[in-house]
Motif scaffolding. Sequence first.
Motif, PDB file in Angstrom:
ATOM      1  N   ALA A  48      29.940  44.650 -10.247  1.00  0.00           N
ATOM      2  CA  ALA A  48      30.052  43.339 -10.898  1.00  0.00           C
ATOM      3  C   ALA A  48      30.203  43.521 -12.401  1.00  0.00           C
ATOM      4  CB  ALA A  48      28.833  42.487 -10.585  1.00  0.00           C
ATOM      5  N   ASN A 245      24.141  44.496   1.009  1.00  0.00           N
ATOM      6  CA  ASN A 245      25.027  44.099  -0.067  1.00  0.00           C
ATOM      7  C   ASN A 245      26.491  44.397   0.228  1.00  0.00           C
ATOM      8  OD1 ASN A 245      23.053  43.076  -1.837  1.00  0.00           O
ATOM      9  ND2 ASN A 245      22.464  45.152  -2.413  1.00  0.00           N
ATOM     10  N   LYS A 273      20.968  34.221  -1.633  1.00  0.00           N
ATOM     11  CA  LYS A 273      21.233  34.666  -3.004  1.00  0.00           C
ATOM     12  C   LYS A 273      22.467  35.556  -3.101  1.00  0.00           C
ATOM     13  CE  LYS A 273      16.568  34.352  -4.935  1.00  0.00           C
ATOM     14  NZ  LYS A 273      15.453  35.093  -5.580  1.00  0.00           N
ATOM     15  N   LYS A 274      22.588  36.522  -2.186  1.00  0.00           N
ATOM     16  CA  LYS A 274      23.724  37.442  -2.301  1.00  0.00           C
ATOM     17  C   LYS A 274      25.030  36.749  -1.960  1.00  0.00           C
ATOM     18  CE  LYS A 274      23.278  39.537   2.296  1.00  0.00           C
ATOM     19  NZ  LYS A 274      22.054  40.007   2.918  1.00  0.00           N
ATOM     20  N   THR A 276      25.642  33.519  -2.486  1.00  0.00           N
ATOM     21  CA  THR A 276      25.953  32.682  -3.644  1.00  0.00           C
ATOM     22  C   THR A 276      26.636  33.516  -4.716  1.00  0.00           C
ATOM     23  OG1 THR A 276      24.097  31.206  -3.203  1.00  0.00           O
ATOM     24  CG2 THR A 276      24.978  31.207  -5.436  1.00  0.00           C
ATOM     25  N   ARG A 277      26.143  34.719  -4.924  1.00  0.00           N
ATOM     26  CA  ARG A 277      26.772  35.622  -5.890  1.00  0.00           C
ATOM     27  C   ARG A 277      28.200  35.950  -5.464  1.00  0.00           C
ATOM     28  NH1 ARG A 277      23.016  39.041  -5.891  1.00  0.00           N
ATOM     29  NH2 ARG A 277      23.867  40.544  -4.401  1.00  0.00           N
ATOM     30  N   GLU A 278      28.404  36.184  -4.176  1.00  0.00           N
ATOM     31  CA  GLU A 278      29.751  36.455  -3.673  1.00  0.00           C
ATOM     32  C   GLU A 278      30.666  35.245  -3.879  1.00  0.00           C
ATOM     33  OE1 GLU A 278      31.222  39.346  -2.009  1.00  0.00           O
ATOM     34  OE2 GLU A 278      29.580  40.074  -3.257  1.00  0.00           O
ATOM     35  N   ARG A 281      32.394  35.052  -7.116  1.00  0.00           N
ATOM     36  CA  ARG A 281      33.468  36.010  -7.361  1.00  0.00           C
ATOM     37  C   ARG A 281      34.826  35.369  -7.096  1.00  0.00           C
ATOM     38  NH1 ARG A 281      32.203  41.255  -3.793  1.00  0.00           N
ATOM     39  NH2 ARG A 281      34.335  41.718  -4.446  1.00  0.00           N
TER      40      ARG A 281
END
Length: 376
Positions: A48, A245, A273-274, A276-278, A281
Motif C-alpha cells: 500500500a 490479507n 476492516k481489511k 474496507t481497505r481493499e 483501492r
Amino acid sequence: MYALILTPARAEQVRKAVKEHGEVVFDQAGTMDSLGIRNALQSAARVAADALILDIDAGPGPDLVAAVQGYRISRPTVRVILLAPGREPGDATVASLVGLGVYDVISGPFRDDWGDLVAQALNRVPATYAQAARWHIMTGLTGEEQVKEKVVIEQRPVGVVTIAVAGAASGLGCTHTALAISAFLARQGHNVALVEDSQEPVMKDYLKIIKADAGRVNKARRIKRFDVFPFAKTEVDKFIEGDGNNFIFDELLPELSAGRYEYIVRDLGVADKKRTREAFRSNLAVLVASAARWRWGDLLKIEPLASFRLALVAPAEREVREIRRIPELKVYVMPHHPDPLCMPDEELAELLRPVLPQAKKKSSFWPWKRLWSNCD
C-alpha cells in the motif's frame, strides 16, 4: 509511503531524496527482463504505497507498459512518477504509459542529479493530463506527429476502472448488486470482469449449475457478456491458512491484465476492516446496506462511511429520507429485482456516474430501457 523500481544508475540518488519525504515500503533496483519487470510490479502492487517511482529503463519498453497496466488494475489511485532520462516527446513507451494515466514524467540528461529532480516532483501536486499531453504523441511513418487516443482519454476514465462492492452486513445483497453492476456495464458494450472475494463464495456452484461458458482468459467463466472469476480455495490457500490479507484479486493480476478489461467489479462480501481497505483501492466503493432503522447499527461499524456510495435495496421512502439527512452521505436507491442480470439501468447509471464515460452520460435512457426489457 513510496515504492521504488529503479535502475542501479539512479537508485542511490533517488533513495536519498525519497527518504526525506516519507517511508520506502518497496525497493527494487536492476535492469530486468520481461519476466523480471512483471514480477517487480506485481510485488509492488501488494504494498500500500502512496506513490510509485518507476525508472523507464528498468525493463524493456513493451513489457514495462504491460506490467504497468497490471499494476494500474491493482492500484488505480497510486501516483506513478516516471523517470525518463534521455527521452523526448514522440517516445512510444512514454506515450503508452501516459495513456495508462502516468502523468508525472521527469525527463532530462542521464548525467542530471535525479535525486534533486525527484525531490522537486514530490514537492509539487500530482501532474494532470494537460501537463503530460506533450508526451502523448507518436511519430508516424511519414514523420508527422499524431496524438494517440486523445479523444478516448478526454471522454472516458483512463486505464482500467475498478468498482468494489461490499455489504454492511451479511445477506443484504452484495453479490446481487455486484452481478447487477457487471451486467449493466456489459450491456453498454464494455469489457467487464467480476472477481469474487467474498467470505461466503457462491459463484463457483452457480456457474456450474447454469453451465457457464469459458471466459476470455484462463480461470474465467462467461455469463451475459461478462467474465466471472469465482473464488477458488484450492488456488489461494494462503487466504484461508495465512494472515487473511491475500485476495483472489491479487492472485489474478496476470489473467486480469491479459483480458484487457475496461471495468473490474470486486465482490468483497461483508465489509470488515481489511475489506474496507481493499474497497478504497478501487476507483469507486459501493456499500450495500439496509435502510431499516434497526439496521442502522451496521453503518456505524463502517469507517469512513462517507467514502462509500450507499446503495439501499428496496427501501421505504421514509427511511431513505431519514438516512439522507446524515451529512456527507451519498445515498442511492436500488429497486428490488429478483434477477440481478436484468436490473433496470437508470438507478445503476446514477450509482456509477463518476466512472462512466462522459459521452454515455449524455445519452438518453430510452435505449437502456429497451435493453432491459430484452432480459425478460
